[in-house]
Design a protein around this motif. Structure first.
Motif, PDB file in Angstrom:
ATOM      1  N   ALA A   4       0.847  -1.249   0.373  1.00 21.85           N
ATOM      2  CA  ALA A   4      -0.233  -0.342   0.070  1.00 21.85           C
ATOM      3  C   ALA A   4       0.835   1.487  -0.518  1.00 21.85           C
ATOM      4  O   ALA A   4       0.600   2.029  -0.745  1.00 21.85           O
ATOM      5  CB  ALA A   4      -0.852  -0.152   1.418  1.00 21.85           C
ATOM      6  N   LYS A   5       1.738   1.467   0.921  1.00 23.20           N
ATOM      7  CA  LYS A   5       2.480   2.726   0.944  1.00 23.20           C
ATOM      8  C   LYS A   5       3.848   2.714   0.008  1.00 23.20           C
ATOM      9  O   LYS A   5       3.518   3.838  -0.937  1.00 23.20           O
ATOM     10  CB  LYS A   5       3.399   2.228   2.217  1.00 23.20           C
ATOM     11  CG  LYS A   5       3.069   2.771   3.407  1.00 23.20           C
ATOM     12  CD  LYS A   5       4.312   2.698   4.718  1.00 23.20           C
ATOM     13  CE  LYS A   5       3.854   2.949   5.550  1.00 23.20           C
ATOM     14  NZ  LYS A   5       4.157   2.600   7.249  1.00 23.20           N
ATOM     15  N   ASN A   6       3.689   1.998  -1.203  1.00 22.14           N
ATOM     16  CA  ASN A   6       4.961   1.746  -2.446  1.00 22.14           C
ATOM     17  C   ASN A   6       4.005   2.577  -2.695  1.00 22.14           C
ATOM     18  O   ASN A   6       4.190   2.658  -4.074  1.00 22.14           O
ATOM     19  CB  ASN A   6       5.282   0.372  -2.387  1.00 22.14           C
ATOM     20  CG  ASN A   6       6.123  -0.123  -1.629  1.00 22.14           C
ATOM     21  OD1 ASN A   6       7.270   0.377  -1.211  1.00 22.14           O
ATOM     22  ND2 ASN A   6       6.716  -1.937  -1.651  1.00 22.14           N
ATOM     23  N   LEU A   7       2.952   1.798  -3.590  1.00 24.92           N
ATOM     24  CA  LEU A   7       1.669   2.350  -4.421  1.00 24.92           C
ATOM     25  C   LEU A   7       1.267   3.878  -3.662  1.00 24.92           C
ATOM     26  O   LEU A   7       1.280   4.434  -5.283  1.00 24.92           O
ATOM     27  CB  LEU A   7       0.609   1.212  -4.247  1.00 24.92           C
ATOM     28  CG  LEU A   7      -0.597   1.803  -5.094  1.00 24.92           C
ATOM     29  CD1 LEU A   7      -0.148   1.005  -6.197  1.00 24.92           C
ATOM     30  CD2 LEU A   7      -2.277   0.958  -4.612  1.00 24.92           C
ATOM     31  N   LEU A   8       0.877   4.294  -2.474  1.00 27.15           N
ATOM     32  CA  LEU A   8       1.025   5.526  -2.715  1.00 27.15           C
ATOM     33  C   LEU A   8       2.186   5.949  -3.077  1.00 27.15           C
ATOM     34  O   LEU A   8       1.796   7.381  -3.563  1.00 27.15           O
ATOM     35  CB  LEU A   8       0.209   5.427  -1.084  1.00 27.15           C
ATOM     36  CG  LEU A   8      -1.281   4.933  -0.627  1.00 27.15           C
ATOM     37  CD1 LEU A   8      -1.671   5.209   0.601  1.00 27.15           C
ATOM     38  CD2 LEU A   8      -2.336   5.651  -2.066  1.00 27.15           C
ATOM     39  N   MET A  33      -4.903  -7.672  -3.157  1.00 24.47           N
ATOM     40  CA  MET A  33      -6.580  -6.958  -2.380  1.00 24.47           C
ATOM     41  C   MET A  33      -5.903  -5.967  -1.950  1.00 24.47           C
ATOM     42  O   MET A  33      -6.330  -5.214  -1.249  1.00 24.47           O
ATOM     43  CB  MET A  33      -6.541  -8.383  -1.712  1.00 24.47           C
ATOM     44  CG  MET A  33      -7.328  -9.344  -2.471  1.00 24.47           C
ATOM     45  SD  MET A  33      -9.018  -8.067  -3.544  1.00 24.47           S
ATOM     46  CE  MET A  33     -10.003  -6.983  -1.855  1.00 24.47           C
ATOM     47  N   GLU A  34      -4.504  -5.780  -1.381  1.00 24.35           N
ATOM     48  CA  GLU A  34      -3.615  -5.045  -0.386  1.00 24.35           C
ATOM     49  C   GLU A  34      -3.058  -4.024  -0.961  1.00 24.35           C
ATOM     50  O   GLU A  34      -3.985  -2.780  -0.839  1.00 24.35           O
ATOM     51  CB  GLU A  34      -2.231  -5.781  -0.152  1.00 24.35           C
ATOM     52  CG  GLU A  34      -1.810  -4.466   1.166  1.00 24.35           C
ATOM     53  CD  GLU A  34      -0.608  -4.948   1.869  1.00 24.35           C
ATOM     54  OE1 GLU A  34       0.149  -3.590   1.899  1.00 24.35           O
ATOM     55  OE2 GLU A  34       0.182  -6.090   2.063  1.00 24.35           O
ATOM     56  N   ALA A  35      -3.634  -3.775  -2.559  1.00 18.75           N
ATOM     57  CA  ALA A  35      -3.182  -2.586  -3.774  1.00 18.75           C
ATOM     58  C   ALA A  35      -4.751  -2.110  -3.648  1.00 18.75           C
ATOM     59  O   ALA A  35      -4.554  -1.366  -3.673  1.00 18.75           O
ATOM     60  CB  ALA A  35      -3.046  -3.242  -4.457  1.00 18.75           C
ATOM     61  N   TYR A  36      -5.726  -3.623  -3.797  1.00 26.94           N
ATOM     62  CA  TYR A  36      -6.993  -2.688  -4.037  1.00 26.94           C
ATOM     63  C   TYR A  36      -7.142  -2.272  -3.538  1.00 26.94           C
ATOM     64  O   TYR A  36      -8.156  -0.785  -3.172  1.00 26.94           O
ATOM     65  CB  TYR A  36      -8.261  -4.470  -4.176  1.00 26.94           C
ATOM     66  CG  TYR A  36      -9.048  -4.049  -4.530  1.00 26.94           C
ATOM     67  CD1 TYR A  36      -9.666  -4.286  -5.810  1.00 26.94           C
ATOM     68  CD2 TYR A  36     -10.616  -3.983  -3.210  1.00 26.94           C
ATOM     69  CE1 TYR A  36     -10.824  -3.533  -6.056  1.00 26.94           C
ATOM     70  CE2 TYR A  36     -11.493  -3.810  -3.498  1.00 26.94           C
ATOM     71  CZ  TYR A  36     -11.986  -3.387  -5.209  1.00 26.94           C
ATOM     72  OH  TYR A  36     -13.204  -3.130  -5.160  1.00 26.94           O
ATOM     73  N   ASP A  37      -6.849  -2.204  -2.054  1.00 18.62           N
ATOM     74  CA  ASP A  37      -6.994  -1.957  -0.149  1.00 18.62           C
ATOM     75  C   ASP A  37      -7.070  -0.714  -0.706  1.00 18.62           C
ATOM     76  O   ASP A  37      -7.488   1.125   0.140  1.00 18.62           O
ATOM     77  CB  ASP A  37      -7.210  -2.485   0.116  1.00 18.62           C
ATOM     78  CG  ASP A  37      -8.251  -3.972   0.739  1.00 18.62           C
ATOM     79  OD1 ASP A  37      -9.600  -4.360   0.330  1.00 18.62           O
ATOM     80  OD2 ASP A  37      -8.005  -5.187   0.731  1.00 18.62           O
ATOM     81  N   ILE A 212       3.934  -1.101 -13.400  1.00 18.11           N
ATOM     82  CA  ILE A 212       4.348  -0.814 -12.398  1.00 18.11           C
ATOM     83  C   ILE A 212       4.726  -1.762 -11.682  1.00 18.11           C
ATOM     84  O   ILE A 212       3.170  -2.014 -11.246  1.00 18.11           O
ATOM     85  CB  ILE A 212       4.781   0.986 -12.015  1.00 18.11           C
ATOM     86  CG1 ILE A 212       5.066   1.556 -12.970  1.00 18.11           C
ATOM     87  CG2 ILE A 212       6.010   0.631 -10.496  1.00 18.11           C
ATOM     88  CD1 ILE A 212       5.378   3.159 -12.140  1.00 18.11           C
ATOM     89  N   GLY A 213       5.697  -3.010 -11.176  1.00 18.36           N
ATOM     90  CA  GLY A 213       5.406  -4.364 -10.551  1.00 18.36           C
ATOM     91  C   GLY A 213       5.732  -4.478  -9.639  1.00 18.36           C
ATOM     92  O   GLY A 213       6.202  -4.111  -8.788  1.00 18.36           O
ATOM     93  N   SER A 214       7.484  -4.590 -10.169  1.00 20.90           N
ATOM     94  CA  SER A 214       8.348  -4.693  -8.484  1.00 20.90           C
ATOM     95  C   SER A 214       8.428  -3.592  -7.712  1.00 20.90           C
ATOM     96  O   SER A 214       8.949  -4.191  -7.069  1.00 20.90           O
ATOM     97  CB  SER A 214       9.656  -5.194  -9.339  1.00 20.90           C
ATOM     98  OG  SER A 214      10.017  -3.950  -9.858  1.00 20.90           O
ATOM     99  N   SER A 215       8.467  -2.376  -8.218  1.00 15.79           N
ATOM    100  CA  SER A 215       8.591  -1.274  -7.347  1.00 15.79           C
ATOM    101  C   SER A 215       7.566  -0.799  -6.153  1.00 15.79           C
ATOM    102  O   SER A 215       6.987  -0.240  -5.965  1.00 15.79           O
ATOM    103  CB  SER A 215       8.509   0.153  -8.018  1.00 15.79           C
ATOM    104  OG  SER A 215       9.720   0.333  -9.091  1.00 15.79           O
ATOM    105  N   ILE A 216       6.286  -1.691  -6.686  1.00 20.57           N
ATOM    106  CA  ILE A 216       5.200  -2.023  -6.405  1.00 20.57           C
ATOM    107  C   ILE A 216       4.874  -3.496  -5.282  1.00 20.57           C
ATOM    108  O   ILE A 216       4.729  -3.099  -3.903  1.00 20.57           O
ATOM    109  CB  ILE A 216       3.357  -2.027  -7.317  1.00 20.57           C
ATOM    110  CG1 ILE A 216       4.243  -0.647  -7.592  1.00 20.57           C
ATOM    111  CG2 ILE A 216       2.235  -2.011  -6.396  1.00 20.57           C
ATOM    112  CD1 ILE A 216       2.288  -0.695  -8.611  1.00 20.57           C
ATOM    113  N   PHE A 217       5.175  -4.276  -5.656  1.00 21.02           N
ATOM    114  CA  PHE A 217       5.004  -5.776  -5.083  1.00 21.02           C
ATOM    115  C   PHE A 217       6.137  -6.261  -4.874  1.00 21.02           C
ATOM    116  O   PHE A 217       6.500  -7.125  -3.774  1.00 21.02           O
ATOM    117  CB  PHE A 217       4.409  -6.677  -6.081  1.00 21.02           C
ATOM    118  CG  PHE A 217       3.042  -5.958  -6.209  1.00 21.02           C
ATOM    119  CD1 PHE A 217       1.594  -6.309  -5.640  1.00 21.02           C
ATOM    120  CD2 PHE A 217       2.419  -5.463  -7.411  1.00 21.02           C
ATOM    121  CE1 PHE A 217       0.314  -5.703  -6.087  1.00 21.02           C
ATOM    122  CE2 PHE A 217       0.691  -5.335  -8.174  1.00 21.02           C
ATOM    123  CZ  PHE A 217       0.433  -4.983  -6.825  1.00 21.02           C
TER     124      PHE A 217
END
Length: 220
Positions: A4-8, A33-37, A212-217
């Protein structure tokens, strides 16, 4: 840091004109789901079967993007739900997408994949092939697909000048496409270029969609 923090953090660096595709391939559903939330609604997968399984299990307000190379015999498995297919690189594949979209009473949005890198392994069209596809009666008769733009991948290199040159080249092809006469199945508005390592440069060069994948997950 959490997903969630990576995404934001990444979203805070993106202009409002740029769409973020969270590349969730190989990642388990709880991670998605963490990204979805945290508010993410667009996910990119590169295997149709895995994407279909996640689509079944997850909330239905998600847009699923197919970002990998597509085999024609697998199109039918994603035709009921896929929102955007990034890697369309042949008229034959477009014909199959159109056929399966028709069966599902849908119009499926597609990006034509352009070959801009200096590596042999990448799929994609050159400018001549792009024009050839768009000028065929076959393409002009397709009512169940819509070309909404282009996608391309730069060479995997640390040479920023080379990457910039390739992105700029793709942007010029996109600008050319935008100047073409709009038809029911040609409405270019999306330029998908840029991944975890080079998305900021891609945005500077005119990208409207980053993957973007690895920078989020995190790494695989």
């Amino acid at each position: 840091m959490s997903i969630a923090k990576n995404l934001l953090k990444i979203k805070s660096t993106l202009p409002s004109t740029v769409t973020l595709v969270a590349v969730s391939k190989t990642k388990p559903i709880p991670n998605l789901m963490e990204a979805y939330d945290a508010g993410q609604r667009i996910f990119g997968e590169n295997k149709i079967q895995e994407m279909a399984e996640k689509w079944e299990a997850m909330p239905k307000d998600i847009e699923w993007h197919m970002i990998g190379h597509v085999q024609t015999n697998k199109v039918k498995f994603m035709a009921p739900f896929v929102s955007l297919i990034h890697g369309v690189d042949s008229l034959k594949l477009l014909e199959e997408i159109n056929k399966q979209a028709q069966k599902n009473n849908r119009i499926i949005d597609c990006l034509l994949q352009m070959y801009i890198a200096e590596e042999e392994s990448k799929f994609g069209l050159d400018e001549g092939e792009l024009n050839e596809i768009l000028s065929t009666a076959t393409f002009q008769g397709m009512n169940n697909i819509r070309i909404v733009g282009l996608m391309g991948m730069a060479t995997f290199t640390d040479n920023q000048e080379q990457i910039k040159k390739e992105f700029t080249h793709l942007k010029s092809i996109f600008d050319y496409l935008v100047r073409q006469t709009k038809t029911q199945n040609l409405e270019p508005k999306t330029l998908s270029m840029g991944m975890s390592g080079d998305y900021q440069l891609a945005i500077e060069c005119g990208s409207t969609m980053v993957r973007i994948g690895s920078s989020i997950f995190g790494g695989r």
